[in-house]
Design an enzyme around this catalytic site. Structure first.
Site, PDB file in Angstrom:
ATOM      1  CE1 TYR A 158      -3.726   2.428   0.530  1.00 34.23           C
ATOM      2  CE2 TYR A 158      -2.595   3.133   2.517  1.00 34.23           C
ATOM      3  CZ  TYR A 158      -3.591   3.314   1.583  1.00 34.23           C
ATOM      4  OH  TYR A 158      -4.441   4.381   1.696  1.00 34.23           O
ATOM      5  CE  LYS A 162      -3.638   4.964  -1.984  1.00 33.45           C
ATOM      6  NZ  LYS A 162      -4.626   5.562  -2.913  1.00 33.45           N
ATOM      7  CG  PHE A 191     -10.122  10.831   5.984  1.00 31.17           C
ATOM      8  CD1 PHE A 191     -11.043  11.785   5.546  1.00 31.17           C
ATOM      9  CD2 PHE A 191      -8.850  11.246   6.311  1.00 31.17           C
ATOM     10  CE1 PHE A 191     -10.687  13.116   5.431  1.00 31.17           C
ATOM     11  CE2 PHE A 191      -8.481  12.581   6.194  1.00 31.17           C
ATOM     12  CZ  PHE A 191      -9.410  13.517   5.762  1.00 31.17           C
TER      13      PHE A 191
END
Length: 252
Positions: A158, A162, A191
């Site tokens: 990940y 990114k 988030f």
């Protein structure tokens, strides 16, 4: 760049950050094409917002072309907000052996190659439009993550994907400067996405408490608020903005 009466593509638009961004764009008078693999949720949101839904695997050239075609059929395409992505958790070497190569490749394929695929196709379409009074033709907003800089244990795939999204921001902005298309990246912290909201409340509270200020999870609407500011401010270009309440992720 004005939102009203212009067309915007939102990938990963059926839920989470993408759905919040789509709502913002429609509230500001924009026309939206939702691109997502989640057909049921995407169609439902499109019906609610009077938007267009196109089922799209962002890694597919044909799917990407179909999304862009739907957008240009609506009017003048001015923006792309890339929110589609996956976030697997797997150590480089775990209890069951090495990190599955296929999982690493899939993560990079969706998060990085999918982002680039949609960006190149949308940029090509936007480059063929007439410029606005301010000389702009379009804006691309990609989504990275604080993991690009503070990747935790289990986030090798990940974080790599990114970090690459953040890394291509400036060269892509430079590439597209001749076409009057801006490129920005938002790197959200922790988030309230569907994945996180599926966790127990005590876990979510603990995660939010890690944020210096405000000590809570970020809200999708705050991502959308920043996306709006980027669209409307012509000097924002070639940069990655952390949207994280000053958090710096610990190893785990």
């Amino acid at each position: 760049m004005q939102i009203q009466d212009n067309v915007f593509i939102v990938t990963g638009g059926a839920s989470g950050l993408g759905a919040a961004t789509a709502r913002m764009l429609v509230a500001q008078g924009g026309k939206v094409v939702l691109a997502d693999v989640q057909a049921e949720a995407g169609q439902a949101l499109a019906g609610e917002l009077n938007a267009v839904f196109v089922k799209c695997d962002v890694t597919s050239e044909a799917d990407g072309q179909a999304v862009v075609a739907a957008a240009t059929a609506l009017g003048t395409l001015r923006g792309l907000i890339n929110c589609a992505g996956v976030a697997p958790a797997m150590k480089t070497v775990g209890k069951d052996g090495p990190h599955p190569l296929e999982l690493f490749q899939r993560t990079v394929n969706i998060n990085l190659i999918g982002t680039f695929n949609m960006a190149r196709l949308a940029a090509d379409a936007m480059s063929k439009t007439a410029a606005t009074e301010s000389g702009e033709r379009g804006v691309i907003i990609n989504t990275a993550s604080v993991a690009a800089f503070d990747g935790q244990i289990g986030q090798a795939a990940y974080a790599a994907s990114k970090a690459a999204v953040a890394g291509m921001t400036l060269p892509m902005a430079r590439d597209l400067s001749r076409n009057a298309i801006r490129v920005m990246t938002i790197a959200p912290g922790i988030f309230e996405t569907p994945m996180l909201m599926g966790m127990p409340e005590e876990v979510r509270t603990a995660l939010g408490a890690m944020v210096p200020f405000p000590p809570r999870l970020g809200k999708p609407g705050e991502y959308a608020q920043l996306a709006q500011a980027i669209i409307e401010n012509s000097m924002l270009n070639g940069e990655t903005i952390r949207l994280d309440g000053a958090i710096r992720m610990q190893p785990k």
